[in-house]
Design a protein around this motif. Structure first.
Motif, PDB file in Angstrom:
ATOM      1  N   THR A 216      41.075  49.858  41.401  1.00  0.00           N
ATOM      2  CA  THR A 216      41.605  51.028  42.129  1.00  0.00           C
ATOM      3  C   THR A 216      42.121  52.090  41.168  1.00  0.00           C
ATOM      4  OG1 THR A 216      43.892  50.188  42.270  1.00  0.00           O
ATOM      5  CG2 THR A 216      42.353  49.508  44.008  1.00  0.00           C
ATOM      6  N   GLY A 217      42.420  51.690  39.936  1.00  0.00           N
ATOM      7  CA  GLY A 217      42.982  52.627  38.967  1.00  0.00           C
ATOM      8  C   GLY A 217      44.460  52.867  39.155  1.00  0.00           C
ATOM      9  N   THR A 218      45.094  52.108  40.053  1.00  0.00           N
ATOM     10  CA  THR A 218      46.522  52.311  40.323  1.00  0.00           C
ATOM     11  C   THR A 218      47.386  51.163  39.828  1.00  0.00           C
ATOM     12  OG1 THR A 218      46.406  51.270  42.512  1.00  0.00           O
ATOM     13  CG2 THR A 218      45.929  53.631  42.389  1.00  0.00           C
ATOM     14  N   LEU A 219      46.781  50.099  39.322  1.00  0.00           N
ATOM     15  CA  LEU A 219      47.525  48.895  38.963  1.00  0.00           C
ATOM     16  C   LEU A 219      48.300  49.107  37.668  1.00  0.00           C
ATOM     17  CD1 LEU A 219      47.641  46.000  40.239  1.00  0.00           C
ATOM     18  CD2 LEU A 219      46.098  45.300  38.405  1.00  0.00           C
ATOM     19  N   THR A 220      49.530  48.644  37.641  1.00  0.00           N
ATOM     20  CA  THR A 220      50.374  48.715  36.446  1.00  0.00           C
ATOM     21  C   THR A 220      50.689  47.300  35.962  1.00  0.00           C
ATOM     22  OG1 THR A 220      52.469  48.628  37.659  1.00  0.00           O
ATOM     23  CG2 THR A 220      51.451  50.803  37.368  1.00  0.00           C
ATOM     24  N   ARG A 221      51.203  47.220  34.748  1.00  0.00           N
ATOM     25  CA  ARG A 221      51.609  45.915  34.222  1.00  0.00           C
ATOM     26  C   ARG A 221      52.725  45.317  35.083  1.00  0.00           C
ATOM     27  NH1 ARG A 221      49.591  44.488  29.269  1.00  0.00           N
ATOM     28  NH2 ARG A 221      48.632  46.125  27.992  1.00  0.00           N
ATOM     29  N   GLU A 222      53.557  46.166  35.647  1.00  0.00           N
ATOM     30  CA  GLU A 222      54.623  45.680  36.527  1.00  0.00           C
ATOM     31  C   GLU A 222      54.037  45.040  37.784  1.00  0.00           C
ATOM     32  OE1 GLU A 222      54.621  48.709  35.054  1.00  0.00           O
ATOM     33  OE2 GLU A 222      56.099  48.078  33.539  1.00  0.00           O
ATOM     34  N   ASP A 223      52.918  45.585  38.277  1.00  0.00           N
ATOM     35  CA  ASP A 223      52.264  44.991  39.441  1.00  0.00           C
ATOM     36  C   ASP A 223      51.729  43.594  39.119  1.00  0.00           C
ATOM     37  OD1 ASP A 223      52.616  47.292  41.047  1.00  0.00           O
ATOM     38  OD2 ASP A 223      50.803  48.202  40.204  1.00  0.00           O
ATOM     39  N   VAL A 224      51.277  43.428  37.886  1.00  0.00           N
ATOM     40  CA  VAL A 224      50.704  42.145  37.468  1.00  0.00           C
ATOM     41  C   VAL A 224      51.787  41.077  37.367  1.00  0.00           C
ATOM     42  CG1 VAL A 224      49.552  40.937  35.574  1.00  0.00           C
ATOM     43  CG2 VAL A 224      48.773  43.220  36.283  1.00  0.00           C
ATOM     44  N   ALA A 225      52.937  41.455  36.835  1.00  0.00           N
ATOM     45  CA  ALA A 225      54.014  40.489  36.617  1.00  0.00           C
ATOM     46  C   ALA A 225      54.450  39.847  37.929  1.00  0.00           C
ATOM     47  CB  ALA A 225      55.195  41.188  35.950  1.00  0.00           C
ATOM     48  N   GLY A 226      54.483  38.533  37.938  1.00  0.00           N
ATOM     49  CA  GLY A 226      54.944  37.813  39.110  1.00  0.00           C
ATOM     50  C   GLY A 226      53.918  37.629  40.206  1.00  0.00           C
TER      51      GLY A 226
END
Length: 337
Positions: A216-226
């Motif tokens: 999507t091009g919107t994912l951040t590393r914070e989204d990945v965590a957890g």
């Protein structure tokens, strides 16, 4: 939204909805908000709803499939059953441990439990979620075929099977669809499974068609965590930044069309279905009603051959392998081919 024909005469919306996203694998969501997202999906034309008995959270100390995602979808079906083509799955006891089961007794009991949770009489598409590798696939499919004869199930599907396994299953009973990961950055199924499905007249339902949100091009590393993405090769370390190149290709095509990278990634899969000659219905999942509407619009997006070629080439830019669930290559079809 227009419909596509999978195998065995099953017709579904060209883009479906993956219900797993509403069961905390990518972050928390309140039950009422999750139900509102499901209603938004059907309102937008995404009437092919996908769930599984294993999706959700088990109470502490409990074993076996959680079933809470099916219960959620059942609340939608209470009011909108006639609008929905419902798919669910059985076979995974514990994904983290790689535990599966496919004997006739379990197939029947799992189906009846799903029907109770969903509060419906018949499942439109019933998948074997993963094989019990020590058991012949013909035995499991024969048990599934009995459910069709009894009216509990309309069509049969298989998830993450090899081409040979698909042939063996099709010899027992018509298979409507194979569900496996397929996207701009996960294309191993194109080597054997997709061509075999096309040859046999079986449809294909790509899961994670947006690369677990990355495309999507919107994912951040914070989204990945957890989330369930944490620790997967493509989302960690330098790979996270390197794989932005894949998104950049999709974004370039999207800019030409006045679309989004997510819409382009979904439209690419529909175009590949035409190329391979089989019905394809990707099932992106989301917790957002706005994303539901965005994904639905991809069904009307048409890519030129040149744009498809540009997107095809993006696979060469991918860093890291796809998720193998605790390092088990046999968990996905490519690991058994």
């Amino acid at each position: 939204m227009h419909q596509v024909t999978l195998g065995d005469g099953l017709r579904v919306s060209a883009i479906g909805f993956g219900g797993m996203a509403l069961s905390r694998v990518y972050g928390g969501i309140a039950p009422e908000e999750a139900l509102a997202t499901l209603h938004a999906a059907v309102d937008a034309g995404l009437t092919f709803i996908d769930t599984a008995d294993v999706y959700g959270e088990r109470p502490e100390g409990a074993t076996g499939p959680a079933g809470t995602n099916e219960e959620l979808v059942g609340r939608l079906l209470r009011d909108r059953r006639e609008e929905v083509q419902l798919a669910t799955k059985f076979g995974i006891l514990d994904a983290a441990a790689g535990q599966t089961r496919g004997d006739a007794e379990y197939v029947r009991s799992a189906c009846e439990a799903s029907l109770r949770r969903l509060k419906i009489d018949t499942i439109d598409l019933y998948y074997m979620h993963r094989r019990e590798l020590s058991r012949p696939i013909e035995e499991t499919v024969a048990a599934m075929a009995d459910l069709v004869s009894e009216g509990k199930v309309r069509h049969l599907g298989l998830s993450e099977v090899t081409a040979d396994e698909l042939r063996a299953a099709q010899a027992v009973h018509p298979i409507a669809a194979v569900q496996s990961e397929w996207s701009l950055w996960s294309r191993d199924v194109e080597r054997q499974v997709v061509p075999t499905a096309a040859e046999l007249g079986v449809g294909f339902v790509p899961y994670s068609p947006l690369g677990r949100g990355f495309l999507t091009g919107t994912l951040t590393r914070e989204d990945v965590a957890g989330s369930m993405r944490e620790g997967q090769e493509r989302f960690t370390g330098e790979a996270f930044e390197a794989n932005q190149q894949v998104v950049d290709v999709a974004r370039g095509v999207a800019d030409d069309l006045g679309a989004t990278p997510a819409q382009v990634a979904l439209a690419w899969l529909l175009a590949k279905g035409v190329e391979f000659g089989l019905g394809v219905a990707p099932i992106p999942g989301t917790r957002s009603s706005d994303r539901v509407v965005e994904n639905a619009a991809a069904a009307d997006l048409r890519l030129t051959p040149e744009q498809v070629a540009r997107l095809d080439a993006a696979a060469d830019l991918v860093v890291g392998g796809r998720n193998l669930h605790a390092g088990r290559p046999e968990w996905v079809s490519a690991g058994r081919e």
